[in-house]
Scaffold this motif. Sequence first.
Motif, mmCIF file in Angstrom:
data_model
loop_
_atom_site.group_PDB
_atom_site.id
_atom_site.type_symbol
_atom_site.label_atom_id
_atom_site.label_comp_id
_atom_site.label_asym_id
_atom_site.label_seq_id
_atom_site.Cartn_x
_atom_site.Cartn_y
_atom_site.Cartn_z
ATOM 1 N N CYS A 8 0.838 -1.193 0.000
ATOM 2 C CA CYS A 8 0.000 0.000 0.000
ATOM 3 C C CYS A 8 0.875 1.246 0.000
ATOM 4 O O CYS A 8 1.500 1.576 1.017
ATOM 5 C CB CYS A 8 -0.928 -0.001 1.213
ATOM 6 N N GLN A 10 1.147 5.416 -1.929
ATOM 7 C CA GLN A 10 0.433 6.425 -2.709
ATOM 8 C C GLN A 10 0.893 6.458 -4.154
ATOM 9 O O GLN A 10 0.108 6.735 -5.060
ATOM 10 C CB GLN A 10 0.627 7.801 -2.058
ATOM 11 N N ASN A 11 2.183 6.173 -4.356
ATOM 12 C CA ASN A 11 2.753 6.205 -5.698
ATOM 13 C C ASN A 11 2.415 4.901 -6.420
ATOM 14 O O ASN A 11 3.107 3.894 -6.276
ATOM 15 C CB ASN A 11 4.265 6.407 -5.616
ATOM 16 N N LYS A 12 1.323 4.934 -7.195
ATOM 17 C CA LYS A 12 0.858 3.714 -7.858
ATOM 18 C C LYS A 12 1.867 3.209 -8.892
ATOM 19 O O LYS A 12 2.004 2.003 -9.098
ATOM 20 C CB LYS A 12 -0.494 3.958 -8.534
ATOM 21 N N ALA A 15 4.358 1.097 -7.081
ATOM 22 C CA ALA A 15 3.787 -0.191 -6.691
ATOM 23 C C ALA A 15 3.647 -1.126 -7.887
ATOM 24 O O ALA A 15 3.951 -2.325 -7.800
ATOM 25 C CB ALA A 15 2.432 0.023 -6.022
ATOM 26 N N SER A 36 -3.345 1.832 -3.528
ATOM 27 C CA SER A 36 -2.894 3.209 -3.338
ATOM 28 C C SER A 36 -3.738 3.919 -2.285
ATOM 29 O O SER A 36 -3.498 5.083 -1.984
ATOM 30 C CB SER A 36 -2.955 3.982 -4.664
ATOM 31 N N ASP A 37 -4.730 3.209 -1.732
ATOM 32 C CA ASP A 37 -5.606 3.775 -0.701
ATOM 33 C C ASP A 37 -5.687 2.779 0.463
ATOM 34 O O ASP A 37 -5.987 1.596 0.264
ATOM 35 C CB ASP A 37 -7.002 4.033 -1.273
#
Length: 351
Positions: A8, A10-12, A15, A36-37
């Motif tokens: 998890c 924020q920077n998709k 990931a 991302s959430d």
Amino acid sequence: MSLRIAICVQNKTYADRLKKYWDKNYRDKLEVSVFSDFEYMAEYLKKYSADFVLLEELWKEKVESLEECPPYALLTKQEYYLEQKQEVPALIRMYQRGDELYKEVIREYANSGQIKKEVNVSAKKEKECRTYVFLSAGGGRGASTVSEAFARRCAKQGKVLKLDLQFCSGMETSVKKLDDILFALKSRRYILTLKLEADVRISEGGVATFGICENPIDLLHVSREEMRQLLKAIEESGDYNTIIIDMDGILGEKEREILCCADRIVCVADESRECANKFQRLYQAILALQQLEKQEIISKMAVFLNKFQSSVRPAKYGSEVDVCGFAVKYKEAEQKDIIYTMEATADFSNI
């Protein structure tokens, strides 16, 4: 069953790239889900399950508030940070190579104490693996140097693991992870396969290693059965084509197991009469061991002649054992320089 990991951040893009790398290189070991959430991940964990969670530091308080939280580690963007105490969630550097990040995750999962027995990140693969044992009948013959040069030569053709099981190793290394492997072997065997993968390091010569024991006394307490389990776990991991063991020329319980399991036993000797006399005593001891074990050992033996200066290369050492290789004597050189030269020039053709 693979290790199920939830990521998890924020920077998709980060990931997705990490998932793509892990899917490509560890497909049989990991099942990766990315978010991302945090709320979406929390809902996912309620319906499904994860063995380990990797998330950014900003969600630390939220993850701790979950009713059932799997083991987790926090991704930090800091390049350097203080080593954390065990009771504090582990910090893992976010921006590093995917293989190094994988090892850190496996290490933290192993240390979490919440391992599910059905999880096996070291799924058995079909790969031929040969085990070579290097020893000498007395110190100063260069067995460690020869074994390291041979390991580096083998690493050019396949994956090699070198185990330094000498009580007082003379090899220069900053890697001292063997204690952790022995601890897992003795007290937490169910995490052994995880530790074997997480704690391995690759030398600049391309050889995998756990380094040496920081406390050599740990080696004295390894039983024969434990050594059998260790060698079996390494071989069944399927990660290596070659295992090279550098050990003392003594015949304790664990050394007896190593000799029985070996495909090739290389005794490093020189041309001195003193060495020849010591080799004869070692040979007689191994001959007695063979009769005791009721297993062929002598036929696996060969002698590597180190510090060789004669003009004629003998086919036999004494009258019993074949000579499998040669290396000349190097004068006034550092060990690392000798290893580099020996790797390039020594005759390992019959090992």
